[in-house]
Enzyme design. Sequence first.
Site, PDB file in Angstrom:
ATOM      1  N   HIS A   1       0.861  -1.182   0.000  1.00  0.00           N
ATOM      2  CA  HIS A   1       0.000   0.000   0.000  1.00  0.00           C
ATOM      3  C   HIS A   1       0.896   1.230   0.000  1.00  0.00           C
ATOM      4  O   HIS A   1       1.530   1.541   1.006  1.00  0.00           O
ATOM      5  CB  HIS A   1      -0.903  -0.027   1.229  1.00  0.00           C
ATOM      6  N   ASP A  36       1.165   4.970  -0.223  1.00  0.00           N
ATOM      7  CA  ASP A  36       0.547   6.290  -0.154  1.00  0.00           C
ATOM      8  C   ASP A  36       1.277   7.293  -1.048  1.00  0.00           C
ATOM      9  O   ASP A  36       2.490   7.436  -0.958  1.00  0.00           O
ATOM     10  CB  ASP A  36       0.614   6.820   1.288  1.00  0.00           C
ATOM     11  N   ASP A  41      -7.693   1.758   2.140  1.00  0.00           N
ATOM     12  CA  ASP A  41      -7.305   2.640   3.245  1.00  0.00           C
ATOM     13  C   ASP A  41      -8.197   3.861   3.454  1.00  0.00           C
ATOM     14  O   ASP A  41      -8.256   4.374   4.565  1.00  0.00           O
ATOM     15  CB  ASP A  41      -5.846   3.076   3.048  1.00  0.00           C
ATOM     16  N   HIS A  77      -5.728   9.822  -0.500  1.00  0.00           N
ATOM     17  CA  HIS A  77      -6.460   9.874   0.761  1.00  0.00           C
ATOM     18  C   HIS A  77      -5.657  10.406   1.944  1.00  0.00           C
ATOM     19  O   HIS A  77      -6.140  10.360   3.081  1.00  0.00           O
ATOM     20  CB  HIS A  77      -7.062   8.499   1.087  1.00  0.00           C
TER      21      HIS A  77
END
Lengths: 1004, 1004
Positions: free
Chosen positions: B53, B55, B177, B434
């Site tokens: 994941h 970001d 997420d 996000h």
Amino acid sequence: MVLNFNWICCIFVIGAISLASARPSLRADTCGYQTCPKEKEGFVNVHLVAHTHDDAGWLKTVDQYYYGSRTQIQEAGVQYIIDSVVDELKDHPDRRFIYVEMAFFTRWWQEQSETTKSVVRELVNEGRLEFINGGWCMNDEATAHYVDIIDQMSFGLITLNETFGECGRPRISWQIDPFGHSREQASLFAQMGYDGLFFGRLDHEDKKERLAKKTMEMVWSGSDSLGKTLFHLHVCAQASLFTAVNYNLYQPPPGFCFDIYCNDEPIIDDPISKDYNVEQRVTDFLKYCQEQANAYATDSILLTMGSDFHYQDANVWFKNMDKLIKYANERQTTQGSRFNLFYSTPSCYTKALNDHAKTWPSKTDDFFPYGSDAHAYWTGYFTSRPASKYMIRQGSNLMQAKLFILFRCIQGVDTSKVGELYTMKDAMGIMQHHDAVTGTEKQHVAEDYALLLHKGVLECQKIQTAYYGKELVIGSQSLPKVSYCQLNVSQCDPSENNSRFVVNIYNSMARSVDKYVRVPVKSGTTFQVLDPQGNVVSSQSIPIAEYVKNLPGRVSSATVELVFLASQLPPLGSKSYYVQPVARKQEKTSKLNNKSSIFNEKVSVEIDDVTGLIKSVTVNGKTTQLKQEFMWYPSKSGDNSNVNQRASGAYIFRPGGNAPLTIPSSSGIKTTTYSGELVEEIHQIYNSWVGQTIRIYKGQEHVELDWVVGPLPVEDGVGKEIISRVTTSISSNGMFYTDANGRQTLLRKLDIRDSYPYTVTEPVAANYYPINSHVYIKDAVGNQLTMLVDRPQGGSSLHNGELELMVHRRCLYDDAFGVGEALNETAFGDGLVVRGTHFLILGDKTNSMKMTRSLSHELYKQPQISFIPTTLSFSEWSALYKTQQQSISRVLPVNVNLLTLETLNQEKYLMRLEHIYDVGEDSILSQPATVSIEGLFPGFTIISAEETMLGGNQFKKDSNRLVWNAASTRNEIFGQQKWDERAIPAVQLKPMEIRTFIITLVRI
Amino acid sequence: MVLNFNWICCIFVIGAISLASARPSLRADTCGYQTCPKEKEGFVNVHLVAHTHDDAGWLKTVDQYYYGSRTQIQEAGVQYIIDSVVDELKDHPDRRFIYVEMAFFTRWWQEQSETTKSVVRELVNEGRLEFINGGWCMNDEATAHYVDIIDQMSFGLITLNETFGECGRPRISWQIDPFGHSREQASLFAQMGYDGLFFGRLDHEDKKERLAKKTMEMVWSGSDSLGKTLFHLHVCAQASLFTAVNYNLYQPPPGFCFDIYCNDEPIIDDPISKDYNVEQRVTDFLKYCQEQANAYATDSILLTMGSDFHYQDANVWFKNMDKLIKYANERQTTQGSRFNLFYSTPSCYTKALNDHAKTWPSKTDDFFPYGSDAHAYWTGYFTSRPASKYMIRQGSNLMQAKLFILFRCIQGVDTSKVGELYTMKDAMGIMQHHDAVTGTEKQHVAEDYALLLHKGVLECQKIQTAYYGKELVIGSQSLPKVSYCQLNVSQCDPSENNSRFVVNIYNSMARSVDKYVRVPVKSGTTFQVLDPQGNVVSSQSIPIAEYVKNLPGRVSSATVELVFLASQLPPLGSKSYYVQPVARKQEKTSKLNNKSSIFNEKVSVEIDDVTGLIKSVTVNGKTTQLKQEFMWYPSKSGDNSNVNQRASGAYIFRPGGNAPLTIPSSSGIKTTTYSGELVEEIHQIYNSWVGQTIRIYKGQEHVELDWVVGPLPVEDGVGKEIISRVTTSISSNGMFYTDANGRQTLLRKLDIRDSYPYTVTEPVAANYYPINSHVYIKDAVGNQLTMLVDRPQGGSSLHNGELELMVHRRCLYDDAFGVGEALNETAFGDGLVVRGTHFLILGDKTNSMKMTRSLSHELYKQPQISFIPTTLSFSEWSALYKTQQQSISRVLPVNVNLLTLETLNQEKYLMRLEHIYDVGEDSILSQPATVSIEGLFPGFTIISAEETMLGGNQFKKDSNRLVWNAASTRNEIFGQQKWDERAIPAVQLKPMEIRTFIITLVRI
């Protein structure tokens, strides 16, 4: 009973593997130095050495390191490192990597698919993955015994040879982390055929001096005997070695650590990014290169690009180095830079230096002790974990013996059970690691090491049992169960709880020895001991010392030890003694509380009635005033926040004061004296944590000091470091002599370093040296006091006529060199108790050295004792079982040691013979020796004996070491030589020489 | 002045890339679901999904994450992740991996060699590397605008299509997420052709309920309009989407995190090792699998094997998972285990579930707000970093406009300058992440985001300038320098410091709009404004509010704003207004300190003389009692050590009390009223940190509230969260309505969740919802209060007749969800000051929705204003430069928005048309609309228009979505459909429908 030469062989074959003669050799002349990158003339050539330093245990156990478990302790997983490196080398022909520790690599290799193996072979053949050092581990140099060093190195090197052939042979030794460096180790490396030695740690004052004088690289003359004497066709200096000290230990330049666990900035080369940093990073790197180049003799420099357990994600390192190289070298054309960066290896760097054809400074002493700053002398580890250090010595002895047994067992037998001694070889290899035998590992790791070694010991016992089972049995019945006892705590179930039992004593030396055997028994029964022929031999029952009976963990009802002499134990053989009860009273031991001396026909020891300490020793009529006393140094406490706050710890010895303190004793030292026919003893009790037996056996010329120290009390918040100090009237004049790795002897001078300007900041600790077998002082008229140790210990001579040996330490503070724990060993809920032995020898110089050489081998290679309880009478027993064995035809000369006898495969065996004397130690025994090996092994003919380098991984005739010029007094040139072709089977050995052969045997 | 259709084209071509029609399609039917591993019948089939994941900014900037720099902050380097994963997949055909974020992947791809690229293509073709989600980032769902969501998704999806063709097309969306989930987002995903949506975060009570009822997987009906209406050949439910909630967020099972940065134990499978743990580890893992299987509807389960920035050293993960799979599956035969483990992907899992042919529960509402525990409602981020949120809206508007410009510019032009808008597309894509638009990043990252966006804005300005330079110039002279002003602080050098200047106003909507332009000027000069034809238009000079003049960072000598109406701005076109000084006095603005109302012909606002607050608003003669007031909540402080100690922070809104407090004001709210011909204003000053202008423009039916809030004082140690609260007499009965991503509207009920049992623990925060464009309350008789926002804000209706919007927040405590900083924005040495606008609409339901739809688009797509100072007279200027431009032949219907017009290549363009009304919002405007696109673009003929899925990455005719049964009231079956073949060029649009076309243009 006759000697039996018709062996029925055992079922074991060891895991050692042969020098790969059948291996395709076509790569041999294209690998090695031929694969090295070319330097660019007129440039500072920067050899970037990508490497990982993989401790075989330290903060984590070997398994934890291998698998990468327990990452909370340390982020380190070797399986991933090798996986990753191989992967990153595969598609990048310019990248290179070195790998060192075979304990890890072998484990990894065994898990690989054939596809991966062939990729790795190719990498090795092309010099992209280069094995360096290549021992089982990177052994410690202060506390490892030379036998163990040779074994652990050979285990790695032979494995490499078997796996990769000549292209896998390490050219360079890489001792980047050990805490000081031994001359004997250098000598051994030279004899293994290494072209160079690199290390990282040397005294801070030495380093400062060398950087200033550009003498970080040198030629190290490793042995007086092997370096100076011309002998037959040996040209010279077979123990000389090119030696280089790394600029930055083994770390990358500050700011250029590209490991996944480092926090330095990557090279960011996207010009659009606001973080773009290529210009700054390259400039910084080249600045560092220039600084390093300024401190070295040539324009070739080596940068260590890696560190502890680096390269788990090798891509991170390599990707950033790729960029660094690319952008730095681009400056050659864009900015006229004179730096040339490339991936290299220590061997390619060494070759580049060799190509410069310079004359290098020379070095003859060693690199002990190592002070990393004015108050951090790494001399504590000479003694740290004394119990572990002893266990390693016992393990070594056991393993050697079992290798000999296996050698014998395997002869001519086709068996698929290969590798039975692998566990022990692996364990012993690992134990030589510079955080294992040193005692500088975490406690939980120490426990794992003990377990590994224990498993190896059990394996050895199995082999010994199988050996007896095959060799002692005359008919078809089986041998009753063989038991092994914890004689170190005078505990032995088979002898305590049986009235009849057989004591088997195995001697692994190639000469006969006498051994006083001590068998713990209950008092009340009188025993008789019969020799292998059934003759009664003298025996004596002597009380077990009170402080021994109370040893924690001891579970025994034995109160006395039955002592008898197992005389003339056969070389590589055993004798069985039969013990049975008799009606008459045991040979008498007199207890004499007020007697203040003991003696035999040669030696007497007198103690002071008031102090209870030895006051004089008389040998052959000559009395020496001598006081022997246990004392203690308080360990310095501190938070290590600055140099002055350094604490005494696992690595560092730093006493709280410069004079040792008296062992507290509420009512003085209590002594008890025992006299008898075979042995006389004085038991000294200082207090609840120091006791010692002073012992003289009939016929022996040395005094045995059998001490128990511990649990050291620390309720006062003060760590304690215990010494045994001997004070004599010998005028030693600030000089003393210590062995190196149990072999050659080096002169030490109080408060003086011959090689560099030295500041006295730690008057005690900085004068400590490692003792592996012997330390002595002498005066000008030939008086000599020698102390032999049964394990490595730190020792010194701080005052005239004095010797001290540190026997035990318990510290309460970490010394901040990484282990992160205070060295505070406990067992059974209290501080650890240690039992050990010193041999004290007084005599003239000649006699002393002869005794030292002989006794130190006997102390090291003590016969191994096992027990078989029986209900048979002696005659019944001896009808069923042989009571004597021998597997070598004749004893070797007393100045020659059969160092190695190891099975390689069904017909090839590795044999090492060594001359155990140095030049000048004895007028006769220091002469060259000759061993005829013809018919040495009964029942077999040696049909060939090919000499190899010391590691057993290269035929001596193939050796082609680089030639160097050294600026010694003799302007020595050494290197490539015409090797000895002295005829077999008469093996000639000059002093300190070890000759290694692969012999081929056929059954007669 | 005539409209000009004979464009001379600009030099820019954007970086978007075409649906790969020329790409070899042979792989298309062998990739996708065909490559999935087969499940084993009768077993619990455990789909292990290896994932990372990544970001796009959070604790580190995007660059820092990509390069892996600043590891002190976070151990994360995406370049290494993709390197490593590709390497590990290469030689292991059974391993699979999914990758999500195209902002990172694209960057990586550009650095790769052709060799690596072809390896990756092969991995993609074989389904071993699967792109999932595939947007530029994993966008936030609460605060991202639908235009930006579509753009960022398309940017990723089209890039994937261009790079890998059909095999690279993501089948599944992966929103693991984001902090709550939007129904509109689900609808958009469905329209993009995804077969499933997976996410991780839903309210803790919702999750508990779903686990208990095995409803973690469902069919989500994403739109009332698109879901329920049959229309032409659309069968049904084009906005329905299979949706699955992950069992453990997106984390691996506890104890089974095998990342190099995790500390869980590896699988140790050497049976000799004392650490051997295979049995225990497999047992633990299968136990977890069983627990998960118990909570899900089928015997297929998905385990997320990865986490934030995992797989930098992919080998560590894969090697241990390989072993886990091997040893777990061995139990099938050795122990009759019914677990079957294999590497899989979310799409293969989805396909497996689809194969079960089950009927799934349905869902119609959304997943907001998200409470991770009883006191952690993630509703603070709806407002966090309000300035950044506004900058993103401005950026979005700018970028859309520039895409339209580039569309026009590129037509028929052969240019090699491709990619000029890449920086802005990249920046805007990243900003939807996000942790970007949410305001939940670290401060230094927020600053980097601002810089990225600023670079994009500069790029847009360059394009706008080039556009004017080419389009406005009649002859061969060049256009004088075009300037852009910081109108948000009423600062504009070209208008302040020149007496003559041209104001260019560009409208990027496909319909005409009126825009009141406010130009900051110095007082003292009287200005006249001429329209494009040279006619004088009304203008009014009005003082800049005191609290605006004092804005920190404002460097301006302007004290008044010159206001005029730019009327009937052409669609996709511009008008230039000429401003010059005149001798006569400026049109008058009366300052009336004691006047308590303002009005125009439709609306009047009355304020309370005592409080200074609005007391009523009259619209078209109907008066509503209405109070509007700024208030504040104290932020809860806490150390987050337990649920009750949760602090209000970047993610979490947790007020210290349930009632907001009055803004402190020493002498009450000071008001000043200004009247004039075009605009009337009341300036309210609460204190030094809250000020507001209540504004009514001539001809407008809404009230504009132009507020400035900050610097919020925190000297008292209390964080502050500021709301604007409107209280009316409307009987809203606990219900209010909020938009989803600026598009569809959802009903909210105070203290009620329709889907699960809900406990009121945070009566304020848990009733907050994200507002992107509008929020309203209404009563049963048609009265409606609507508030429009100019950026995302949190809002609610906590009492009858009330609406509140949170406009700013400054917290002093971290809320312990990872960001590790308090949300405490500062600028110019004090708390950040924020300026914003609310539109207040009062009216009946029908009128309100019409105004809402229209005004919200106008607020979002405000015309863009630039300035050119000149010394030329108007007639001189208009002889040299055109003063009006238009690049579309005709306006579109008012219920249709030209959503996208983007160049793909020299002849292909991406066009999206959308119906902006939902079903039932307006009796006329909610009817289907028809847009004739024939001749829409002057000078060109549309020779083809092929409809694609919403992402522009798949032709609609090729779409082949999985068919699902949903247990809705209608037992809906949706999925594979016969897609619309409505004739081109008349594009029909049903309510809320977006239709996407690749059109081919040729010059007439």
